[in-house]
Design a protein around this motif. Sequence first.
Motif, PDB file in Angstrom:
ATOM      1  N   LYS A   1      45.315 -22.815  29.483  1.00  0.00           N
ATOM      2  CA  LYS A   1      46.523 -23.255  28.225  1.00  0.00           C
ATOM      3  C   LYS A   1      46.813 -22.167  27.154  1.00  0.00           C
ATOM      4  O   LYS A   1      45.141 -21.906  26.550  1.00  0.00           O
ATOM      5  N   GLY A   2      47.193 -21.561  27.040  1.00  0.00           N
ATOM      6  CA  GLY A   2      47.413 -20.430  26.209  1.00  0.00           C
ATOM      7  C   GLY A   2      46.673 -19.126  26.039  1.00  0.00           C
ATOM      8  O   GLY A   2      46.697 -17.655  25.383  1.00  0.00           O
ATOM      9  N   ALA A   3      46.679 -18.645  27.924  1.00  0.00           N
ATOM     10  CA  ALA A   3      45.962 -17.158  27.770  1.00  0.00           C
ATOM     11  C   ALA A   3      47.015 -16.206  28.204  1.00  0.00           C
ATOM     12  O   ALA A   3      48.236 -17.359  28.532  1.00  0.00           O
ATOM     13  N   PRO A   4      46.842 -14.383  27.969  1.00  0.00           N
ATOM     14  CA  PRO A   4      47.787 -13.753  27.699  1.00  0.00           C
ATOM     15  C   PRO A   4      48.276 -14.165  29.037  1.00  0.00           C
ATOM     16  O   PRO A   4      47.600 -13.816  30.173  1.00  0.00           O
TER      17      PRO A   4
ATOM     18  N   ALA B   1      49.354 -22.490  33.259  1.00  0.00           N
ATOM     19  CA  ALA B   1      47.923 -22.387  33.528  1.00  0.00           C
ATOM     20  C   ALA B   1      47.795 -22.823  35.107  1.00  0.00           C
ATOM     21  O   ALA B   1      46.477 -22.298  35.017  1.00  0.00           O
TER      22      ALA B   1
ATOM     23  N   ASN C   1      52.026 -22.014  29.677  1.00  0.00           N
ATOM     24  CA  ASN C   1      52.142 -22.526  28.698  1.00  0.00           C
ATOM     25  C   ASN C   1      51.329 -23.684  29.706  1.00  0.00           C
ATOM     26  O   ASN C   1      50.620 -24.042  31.016  1.00  0.00           O
ATOM     27  N   ARG C   2      51.094 -25.177  29.926  1.00  0.00           N
ATOM     28  CA  ARG C   2      50.589 -25.972  31.143  1.00  0.00           C
ATOM     29  C   ARG C   2      50.727 -25.483  32.557  1.00  0.00           C
ATOM     30  O   ARG C   2      49.306 -26.147  32.795  1.00  0.00           O
TER      31      ARG C   2
ATOM     32  N   THR D   1      53.187 -12.691  26.278  1.00  0.00           N
ATOM     33  CA  THR D   1      53.906 -14.127  26.042  1.00  0.00           C
ATOM     34  C   THR D   1      52.248 -14.708  26.340  1.00  0.00           C
ATOM     35  O   THR D   1      51.247 -14.863  26.587  1.00  0.00           O
ATOM     36  N   VAL D   2      51.925 -16.296  26.772  1.00  0.00           N
ATOM     37  CA  VAL D   2      51.255 -17.882  27.057  1.00  0.00           C
ATOM     38  C   VAL D   2      51.204 -18.564  27.321  1.00  0.00           C
ATOM     39  O   VAL D   2      52.593 -18.603  27.639  1.00  0.00           O
TER      40      VAL D   2
ATOM     41  N   HIS E   1      56.062 -15.072  35.712  1.00  0.00           N
ATOM     42  CA  HIS E   1      54.752 -14.440  34.802  1.00  0.00           C
ATOM     43  C   HIS E   1      53.439 -14.123  35.075  1.00  0.00           C
ATOM     44  O   HIS E   1      53.014 -15.326  36.368  1.00  0.00           O
TER      45      HIS E   1
END
Length: 278
Positions: free
Chosen positions: A223-226, A216, A212-213, A209-210, A248
């Motif tokens: 944000k959006g990092a694996p 992160a 969220n704010r 997944t990636v 996560h």
Amino acid sequence: MTNPPAPTTADTAVLSDTAPAKMVKDASLPMYKQLCDQLILEISTRKLAPGHRLPGEHGMCELYGVSRTVVRQALGQLEHDGVIERVKGKGTFVAPRKVSESLVHTLRGLYADVESRGGSVYSDVRRQELVPADDTVAEALRIPAGEPVVVLERLRYVEDSPWSLTTTYLPGGMAEIVLGADLRNQSLYALLASKGIRAHHGIRSVEATVANRTQAVALGIVKGAPLMQLRSIVYDAADRPLEFFVAHHRGDQSRFEVVIDAASAGSGTAGFHRVTTG
């Protein structure tokens, strides 16, 4: 991966303080494998930190007396194994250490898993309270929706680096044990075991997944990092749910592996090996 630091004189220095070992061409071990072993040894003995820049291909050819083909084979293997990272246009760097490979197929928690490898782990406990179970939690713990459950939200650090953000739900009957406990430097499983509550078997899944704010910011990534999302339901010997969690893990620091074996004797299929503890 995050951008490596700008190279310094120390970054581009040779790996060894003394002349490096030359590869033996007539050895039974392939030369690229010899070079892999030598590089791992030097990274370890010199305690090179993640992000440390290593010599380039030409430099390694001269240092170890091998061809560029051997160097490329060795670097490709080490990159596959997560020992190094190669960044186009920037160079080759020591990779962040990846931990907790066995969390998928064992019932050890993160605390025990990391400590067994000689590492250190501690938790920033962000929530430790009773809340009503939503539909997902209720289904996992086999209780009515709205029934009180203990929720723990912990930011887990490995070697002082934020590594995973975990939300754990436990049946409300465990509130007396868990709510007053200091879980910053203590294993939850060990705490429960000290009260006679032992994990016996469970189901775990992993998916990509990636961030969220919120995730992160907590994990120190963009944000959006694996991320790798680990979901787990653990049961006692009577098949009663003891714990449901969603964790996560930073994608740049995590690697999970499972054990597989033949599903049945004479079968042409393979299945995941189920590991239980008593």
